[in-house]
Design an enzyme around this catalytic site. Structure first.
Site, short mmCIF file in Angstrom:
data_model
loop_
_atom_site.label_atom_id
_atom_site.label_comp_id
_atom_site.label_asym_id
_atom_site.label_seq_id
_atom_site.Cartn_x
_atom_site.Cartn_y
_atom_site.Cartn_z
CB SER A 1 -7.77 14.25 -2.84
OG SER A 1 -7.75 13.78 -1.44
CB THR B 1 -25.44 -2.42 1.46
OG1 THR B 1 -25.76 -1.35 1.71
CG2 THR B 1 -24.68 -2.50 0.24
CB THR B 2 -30.46 -0.90 -0.03
OG1 THR B 2 -30.71 -1.70 1.06
CG2 THR B 2 -31.35 -0.42 -1.00
CB THR C 1 -16.03 8.29 -6.35
OG1 THR C 1 -17.12 8.43 -5.90
CG2 THR C 1 -15.48 9.49 -7.10
CG HIS D 1 -9.90 13.12 -5.80
ND1 HIS D 1 -10.54 14.11 -5.26
CD2 HIS D 1 -9.55 12.05 -4.68
CE1 HIS D 1 -10.81 13.77 -3.90
NE2 HIS D 1 -10.23 12.74 -3.70
CB SER E 1 -0.88 -0.10 1.18
OG SER E 1 -1.71 0.83 1.51
CE LYS F 1 -14.33 12.31 -3.46
NZ LYS F 1 -13.16 11.65 -2.84
CB THR G 1 -7.82 15.22 6.57
OG1 THR G 1 -9.29 15.08 7.17
CG2 THR G 1 -8.18 15.20 5.14
C1 LIG Z 1 -13.44 10.69 -1.81
C2 LIG Z 1 -12.30 9.35 -1.80
C3 LIG Z 1 -12.98 8.04 -1.89
C4 LIG Z 1 -14.32 7.73 -1.70
O1 LIG Z 1 -15.25 7.92 -2.48
P1 LIG Z 1 -16.66 8.39 -2.24
O2 LIG Z 1 -17.45 8.13 -3.31
O3 LIG Z 1 -16.66 9.68 -1.48
O4 LIG Z 1 -16.94 7.51 -0.78
C5 LIG Z 1 -11.91 7.00 -2.18
N1 LIG Z 1 -10.68 7.17 -2.40
C6 LIG Z 1 -10.29 8.64 -2.49
C7 LIG Z 1 -8.84 8.82 -2.80
C8 LIG Z 1 -10.98 9.57 -2.16
O5 LIG Z 1 -10.64 10.74 -1.97
#
Ligand SMILES: *Cc1c(COP(=O)(O)O)cnc(C)c1O
Length: 404
Positions: free
Chosen positions: A188, A276-277, A244, A216, A136, A247, A362
């Site tokens: 990010s 999960t749903t 995702t 991102h 990782s 975003k 963070t």
């Molecule tokens: C925001 C983020 C996620 C999670 O994505 P979500 O759809 O918001 O849950 C995963 N990896 C990174 C690097 C992120 O910044």
């Protein structure tokens, strides 16, 4: 209640460090992004959001909004079940086909969020592949770290964006290990970008699987929005691409894309996928519309790049120190949690500018920052107003300027 005392004492510790989180109370208004309403002390006023992850404003694109609204009217709100028990809607399958095509993969699998997709996939791979070892990157997102932890397999952390260190760490592993290299494209918080080609070279040399978080980057990099791997022509060398829908695509949900066998494996074994749903069909339809739009439209990406360059140049002209990186993320380093919070409060109160302070956990302590994400809908006036505000605060708070 005795328990409340326990809760409160830990919260007090956060407050004492300046790391307690205050959420801005906002109302987004369709068509006005990055403008939003801020509710504070019983009052409401318009502010400009400078830290949105709706990077391209797609969450308010008329076609995307219409897809969500019309699908909700046709199909109702919820999916009505887990994917296994009556919840799989035609919209999910269309979305998965769209995502597989986006990344040039055989298949894709959609989850409730990007967080869940990372958590569920890495934990399932690590737990089920024989003698798995997850390697990782040191700055991986919390969702990957939690997934790896939950896998309970061996893990090794390699130096951030350092293929030589990855190579050294892979070399030490036994021949029978299933090696999984987990990393991101755009990080990010610093906005730096991984050397995906070199990481793939190293991984291939050691026969390792590659898992790339492009959260991102999807929608924003590459000619069709396939991410940094698409831009660099590397999608076929990455085993699993994760992204995702929450975003740049402006909706909600997460996914993985890769081989049909891999997606079927995760679909069949990952608790976080199964129990999960399913996403509401309206959200799946909106996400598909957004992906399709950004596959053929470069206007949003081009305008975003212009505004990112413009803000950087204006910050330089005023000597406001910011991290140099090749992405769309502009971190202005404050390096103190209390000052970071204070600057954010001043910007909101005095200038109607909303940027959330980014504090520990963070980012590491001592690297607190304001993180600006210019988008295609920020105007030149918005940028001027922001830079003038920062400049006056820099003076007021006697903060150090960067030498030009
Ligand atoms: C925001 C983020 C996620 C999670 O994505 P979500 O759809 O918001 O849950 C995963 N990896 C990174 C690097 C992120 O910044």
């Amino acid at each position: 209640m005795p328990f409340d005392k326990m809760f409160e004492s830990q919260l007090q510790a956060l407050k004492d460090e300046g790391n307690y989180r205050y959420f801005a109370d906002l109302t987004r208004r369709c068509g006005q992004h990055p403008r939003a309403l801020n509710h504070h002390d019983g009052e409401t006023r318009e502010i400009t959001v400078w830290c949105s992850n709706d990077y391209l404003g797609m969450g308010q694109h008329p076609d995307v909004v219409e897809a969500m609204a019309s699908t909700a009217r046709e199909c109702g709100t919820g999916a009505g079940g887990t994917r296994n028990i009556s919840g799989t809607q035609h919209q999910h399958l269309e979305l998965e086909a769209e995502l597989a095509d986006l990344h040039g993969k055989e298949a894709a699998l959609v989850f409730s969020s990007g967080y869940v997709s990372n958590w569920a996939t890495l934990s399932t791979l690590g737990a089920r592949l024989p003698n798995a070892v997850i390697l990782s990157d040191a700055l991986n997102h919390a969702s990957m770290i939690e997934g790896i932890r939950h896998a309970r397999c061996d893990k090794t952390i390699w130096k951030h964006n350092d293929p030589a260190d990855l190579d050294a760490k892979l070399s030490r592993l036994p021949a029978n290990a299933t090696k999984i290299v987990a990393f991101e494209s755009v990080y990010s918080m610093d906005g730096d970008i991984a050397p995906i080609d070199e990481i793939c070279d190293v991984a291939e040399k050691h026969g390792a699987l590659t898992y790339l978080d492009e959260v991102h980057a999807v929608g924003m990099y590459g000619p069709r929005g396939g991410g940094v791997a698409e831009e660099m022509g590397l999608m076929d060398r990455v085993t699993i691409i994760e992204g995702t829908l929450g975003k740049a695509y402006g909706t909600m949900g997460g996914y993985i894309a890769g081989s049909a066998a891999m997606c079927d494996f995760v679909r069949s074994f990952a608790s976080g996928f199964i129990f999960t749903t399913a996403l509401p069909p309206a959200i799946a339809a909106a996400a598909t519309t957004s992906i399709r739009h950004l596959k053929v439209s470069d206007i949003e990406r081009a305008q975003q790049r212009r505004q990112v360059a413009r803000l950087r140049a204006r910050l330089d002209a005023e000597g406001i120190p910011h991290e140099r990186n090749p992405s769309h993320i502009i971190p202005v380093m404050v390096k103190d949690p209390v000052k970071c919070r204070m600057l954010s409060d001043y910007l909101m109160d005095q200038f109607g500018i909303y940027v959330q302070p980014i504090n520990y956990p963070t980012v590491p302590k001592g690297t607190e920052r304001l993180r600006f994400t210019p988008g295609p809908r920020h105007t030149v006036d918005d940028i001027d107003h922001l830079v003038r505000a920062l400049s006056s605060l820099w003076k007021q708070c006697a903060l150090a300027r960067a030498s030009a």
